[in-house]
Design a protein around this motif. Structure first.
Motif, PDB file in Angstrom:
ATOM      1  N   PRO A  97       0.832  -1.289   0.027  1.00 52.36           N
ATOM      2  CA  PRO A  97       0.030  -0.082   0.082  1.00 52.36           C
ATOM      3  C   PRO A  97       0.763   1.133   0.049  1.00 52.36           C
ATOM      4  CG  PRO A  97      -0.307  -1.360   2.212  1.00 52.36           C
ATOM      5  CD  PRO A  97       0.689  -2.080   1.233  1.00 52.36           C
ATOM      6  N   PRO A  98       0.309   2.155  -0.607  1.00 47.54           N
ATOM      7  CA  PRO A  98       1.062   3.554  -0.678  1.00 47.54           C
ATOM      8  C   PRO A  98       1.380   4.270   0.879  1.00 47.54           C
ATOM      9  CG  PRO A  98      -1.027   3.872  -1.300  1.00 47.54           C
ATOM     10  CD  PRO A  98      -1.012   2.503  -1.259  1.00 47.54           C
ATOM     11  N   PRO A  99       2.201   5.057   0.988  1.00 46.57           N
ATOM     12  CA  PRO A  99       2.395   5.454   2.439  1.00 46.57           C
ATOM     13  C   PRO A  99       1.206   6.255   2.782  1.00 46.57           C
ATOM     14  CG  PRO A  99       3.645   6.831   0.587  1.00 46.57           C
ATOM     15  CD  PRO A  99       3.068   5.754   0.138  1.00 46.57           C
ATOM     16  N   ASP A 100       1.146   6.345   4.269  1.00 53.68           N
ATOM     17  CA  ASP A 100       0.123   7.211   4.921  1.00 53.68           C
ATOM     18  C   ASP A 100       0.273   8.732   4.614  1.00 53.68           C
ATOM     19  OD1 ASP A 100       1.984   7.904   6.707  1.00 53.68           O
ATOM     20  OD2 ASP A 100       1.378   6.474   8.225  1.00 53.68           O
ATOM     21  N   LEU A 101      -0.505   9.436   5.184  1.00 49.34           N
ATOM     22  CA  LEU A 101      -0.405  10.856   4.915  1.00 49.34           C
ATOM     23  C   LEU A 101       0.857  11.426   5.652  1.00 49.34           C
ATOM     24  CD1 LEU A 101      -4.134  11.884   5.146  1.00 49.34           C
ATOM     25  CD2 LEU A 101      -2.654  11.653   3.151  1.00 49.34           C
ATOM     26  N   GLU A 102       1.209  10.872   6.738  1.00 51.59           N
ATOM     27  CA  GLU A 102       2.597  11.165   7.475  1.00 51.59           C
ATOM     28  C   GLU A 102       3.596  11.135   6.633  1.00 51.59           C
ATOM     29  OE1 GLU A 102       4.973  10.758  11.348  1.00 51.59           O
ATOM     30  OE2 GLU A 102       2.703  10.269  11.617  1.00 51.59           O
ATOM     31  N   LEU A 103       3.898   9.874   6.288  1.00 53.68           N
ATOM     32  CA  LEU A 103       5.055   9.510   5.460  1.00 53.68           C
ATOM     33  C   LEU A 103       5.151  10.174   4.245  1.00 53.68           C
ATOM     34  CD1 LEU A 103       7.620   7.913   5.364  1.00 53.68           C
ATOM     35  CD2 LEU A 103       6.233   6.012   4.860  1.00 53.68           C
ATOM     36  N   ARG A 104       3.826  10.407   3.547  1.00 50.53           N
ATOM     37  CA  ARG A 104       3.664  11.053   2.220  1.00 50.53           C
ATOM     38  C   ARG A 104       4.187  12.506   2.245  1.00 50.53           C
ATOM     39  NH1 ARG A 104       0.111   9.940  -2.230  1.00 50.53           N
ATOM     40  NH2 ARG A 104      -0.187  11.792  -3.302  1.00 50.53           N
ATOM     41  N   LYS A 105       3.932  13.146   3.460  1.00 48.06           N
ATOM     42  CA  LYS A 105       4.324  14.371   3.834  1.00 48.06           C
ATOM     43  C   LYS A 105       5.501  14.329   3.940  1.00 48.06           C
ATOM     44  CE  LYS A 105       3.280  18.469   6.828  1.00 48.06           C
ATOM     45  NZ  LYS A 105       4.013  19.405   5.944  1.00 48.06           N
ATOM     46  N   ARG A 106       6.272  13.633   4.545  1.00 47.34           N
ATOM     47  CA  ARG A 106       7.879  13.514   4.912  1.00 47.34           C
ATOM     48  C   ARG A 106       8.542  13.552   3.404  1.00 47.34           C
ATOM     49  NH1 ARG A 106      10.181   9.721   9.068  1.00 47.34           N
ATOM     50  NH2 ARG A 106      12.033  10.942   8.240  1.00 47.34           N
ATOM     51  N   LEU A 107       7.800  12.579   2.714  1.00 43.69           N
ATOM     52  CA  LEU A 107       8.321  12.499   1.400  1.00 43.69           C
ATOM     53  C   LEU A 107       8.434  13.814   0.514  1.00 43.69           C
ATOM     54  CD1 LEU A 107       7.084   8.993   0.407  1.00 43.69           C
ATOM     55  CD2 LEU A 107       9.433   9.484   0.519  1.00 43.69           C
ATOM     56  N   THR A 108       7.431  14.314   0.395  1.00 46.32           N
ATOM     57  CA  THR A 108       7.179  15.391  -0.325  1.00 46.32           C
ATOM     58  C   THR A 108       7.905  16.893   0.220  1.00 46.32           C
ATOM     59  OG1 THR A 108       5.049  16.064   0.622  1.00 46.32           O
ATOM     60  CG2 THR A 108       5.058  15.105  -1.541  1.00 46.32           C
ATOM     61  N   ASP A 109       7.904  16.735   1.670  1.00 43.74           N
ATOM     62  CA  ASP A 109       8.770  17.881   2.170  1.00 43.74           C
ATOM     63  C   ASP A 109      10.223  17.594   2.065  1.00 43.74           C
ATOM     64  OD1 ASP A 109       6.263  18.797   3.121  1.00 43.74           O
ATOM     65  OD2 ASP A 109       6.695  18.197   5.043  1.00 43.74           O
ATOM     66  N   THR A 110      10.704  16.432   2.032  1.00 40.43           N
ATOM     67  CA  THR A 110      11.912  16.393   1.642  1.00 40.43           C
ATOM     68  C   THR A 110      12.691  16.555   0.621  1.00 40.43           C
ATOM     69  OG1 THR A 110      12.074  14.427   3.471  1.00 40.43           O
ATOM     70  CG2 THR A 110      13.908  14.358   1.859  1.00 40.43           C
TER      71      THR A 110
END
Length: 142
Positions: A97-110
């Protein structure tokens, strides 16, 4: 990869233990001296060539470190776009499954402040992963 190239890659990456631990038939998720795990070390250090080698030879990209961090989380910490994309591509291939919202945010913020291509590719990759997961029925509930 021939032995000479593998040894050169291992030497260049700064692997702290013996090169034999990174041979093609090694267990890249095995706990070694002091709890070191080859895949986790390579992800945390942002070693794209080594991570690619490990994935090609059976490393488990879902293996969680003793502290609960996944290879993807460790790779985000390294800020290596290449390593993150290698892991995401493998996770997608495994129908994870794709990352949850928290991990997705970390990915995009990084990667939002980096090169425009990296930012756009990350956003597109996350959208694609979501689409693939919906199709396969592995997307998390909204």
């Amino acid at each position: 990869m021939n032995d000479w190239k593998l040894l050169q890659m291992i030497k260049a990456c700064g692997w702290p233990l013996t090169p034999e631990l990174l041979a093609n038939d090694a267990d890249f998720n095995a706990r070694l001296e002091g709890g070191l795990i080859p895949l986790h070390w390579a992800c945390a250090q942002g070693k794209a060539g080594l991570v690619k080698h490990m994935i090609q030879h059976g490393a488990d990209v879902q293996d969680t470190a003793d502290d609960g961090q996944t290879p993807l989380v460790l790779a985000i910490g390294s800020k290596s776009f290449q390593v993150v994309m290698l892991l995401i591509d493998r996770l997608k291939a495994l129908s994870e499954p794709p990352p949850d919202l928290e991990l997705r945010k970390r990915l995009t913020d990084t990667f939002i402040e980096g090169h425009t291509d990296a930012k756009n590719r990350m956003l597109q990759t996350l959208k694609d992963w979501e689409r693939i997961a919906k199709k396969a029925g592995t997307a998390p509930a909204p």
